[in-house]
Design a protein around this motif. Structure first.
Motif, PDB file in Angstrom:
ATOM      1  N   LYS A 145      28.113  37.270  39.806  1.00 28.54           N
ATOM      2  CA  LYS A 145      28.922  37.346  38.580  1.00 28.54           C
ATOM      3  C   LYS A 145      29.919  38.498  38.668  1.00 28.54           C
ATOM      4  N   LYS A 146      29.454  39.600  39.231  1.00 32.07           N
ATOM      5  CA  LYS A 146      30.320  40.770  39.393  1.00 32.07           C
ATOM      6  C   LYS A 146      31.489  40.441  40.310  1.00 32.07           C
ATOM      7  N   GLN A 177      33.949  38.123  38.549  1.00 31.88           N
ATOM      8  CA  GLN A 177      34.715  38.874  37.558  1.00 31.88           C
ATOM      9  C   GLN A 177      35.803  39.701  38.226  1.00 31.88           C
ATOM     10  N   LYS A 210      38.545  37.316  39.313  1.00 40.06           N
ATOM     11  CA  LYS A 210      39.328  36.881  38.148  1.00 40.06           C
ATOM     12  C   LYS A 210      40.280  37.995  37.698  1.00 40.06           C
ATOM     13  N   SER A 211      39.814  39.219  37.743  1.00 38.06           N
ATOM     14  CA  SER A 211      40.657  40.368  37.368  1.00 38.06           C
ATOM     15  C   SER A 211      41.834  40.504  38.335  1.00 38.06           C
ATOM     16  N   LYS A 266      44.370  37.747  37.584  1.00 34.64           N
ATOM     17  CA  LYS A 266      45.115  38.086  36.362  1.00 34.64           C
ATOM     18  C   LYS A 266      46.164  39.158  36.639  1.00 34.64           C
ATOM     19  N   GLU A 296      42.925  32.922  27.047  1.00 29.61           N
ATOM     20  CA  GLU A 296      42.164  33.191  28.263  1.00 29.61           C
ATOM     21  C   GLU A 296      42.996  32.988  29.528  1.00 29.61           C
ATOM     22  N   TYR A 347      44.243  31.265  37.182  1.00 28.27           N
ATOM     23  CA  TYR A 347      44.796  31.988  36.042  1.00 28.27           C
ATOM     24  C   TYR A 347      46.253  31.542  35.923  1.00 28.27           C
TER      25      TYR A 347
END
Length: 256
Positions: free
Chosen positions: A43-44, A47, A50-51, A54, A143, A164
């Motif tokens: 999950k980390k 994330q 995804k960051s 973005k 989102e 994204y």
């Protein structure tokens, strides 16, 4: 005199049942920790990715918006100039390429030149039409993230992808980038292997500890057995001596 076999069986039985239960409980606990760590680290990683997506898309989107709205040049030239910037980026980042599409027209930038200029909203493929609608909707959402199936240019196969997507202000364009879930799964497998090795190492150490405790228990039981044997021997000698004295006394009385 030796300890009875029944006592030995019961003693060893209780010890090994206790060790077995302790071993199973420990393995279960360690396995749960292993699963939690893999889940947490995966999950980390997602994330973080995804960051990164973005941050990258927002940066290019702001550049595109600035060029379109502030540079004094024909719109066509401004778009072509920015397209070259993205195309150059994609040459070195094929796995996380950037795409630019138009809400009304065709695809402006994409690694596969065959798709350039194609308007997916006019496609005969219903899935592609819906995908274009979903991308447009995601570009205007809060989102901006969307999961869909798309062809991976590295493998040539359809794979799940998370992207994204951001709308370019005061224009019909949107820009996006993504990562294929197969790439995430590869990292996940690396994470699993890392924590699996840690789990196995901890199990080896635990088993060595069990073997050490077993050896210590055996030595302790042997010492107890030897002590009892010595005590029993002393007791037997004492009893025999008492019997001898008693018999001797009886014989002496008989002589009288």
């Amino acid at each position: 005199m030796k300890l009875s076999k029944q006592f030995k069986i019961v003693t060893y039985g209780i010890f090994f049942v206790t060790i077995f239960v302790f071993l199973i409980v420990n393995i279960f606990q360690q396995f749960n920790i292993y699963k939690e760590e893999v889940s947490k680290e995966t999950k980390k990683y997602i994330q973080i990715e995804k960051s990164k997506l973005k941050e990258k898309v927002d940066l290019f989107a702001e550049q595109f918006e600035y060029i379109l709205n502030n540079v004094n040049a024909p719109k066509k030239h401004k778009i072509e100039a920015f397209k070259k910037i993205i195309e150059n980026y994609n040459k070195h980042h094929l796995d996380k390429y950037i795409f630019i599409d138009s809400e009304k027209g065709g695809i402006l930038v994409y690694p596969d030149s065959k798709l350039l200029g194609i308007n997916l909203l006019k496609s005969n493929n219903e899935k592609l039409r819906k995908l274009k609608e979903m991308l447009i909707k995601a570009s205007h959402s809060k989102e901006h993230f969307i999961v869909y199936e798309w062809i991976n240019p590295k493998t040539g196969k359809k794979e799940l992808k998370i992207s994204y997507v951001r709308h370019i202000k005061h224009s019909p364009y949107f820009i996006g980038s993504g990562i294929f879930l197969n790439d995430i799964n590869k990292i996940k497998n690396e994470i699993k292997n890392y924590y699996l090795n840690e789990f196995l190492d901890s199990m080896v150490l635990f088993l060595l500890l069990i073997l050490l405790l077993t050896a210590l228990f055996y030595v302790l039981l042997k010492n107890i057995e030897n002590k009892l044997k010595n005590d029993l021997t002393v007791f037997e000698k004492f009893v025999r001596k008492k019997k001898y004295i008693k018999i001797k006394s009886i014989l002496k009385n008989l002589e009288i």
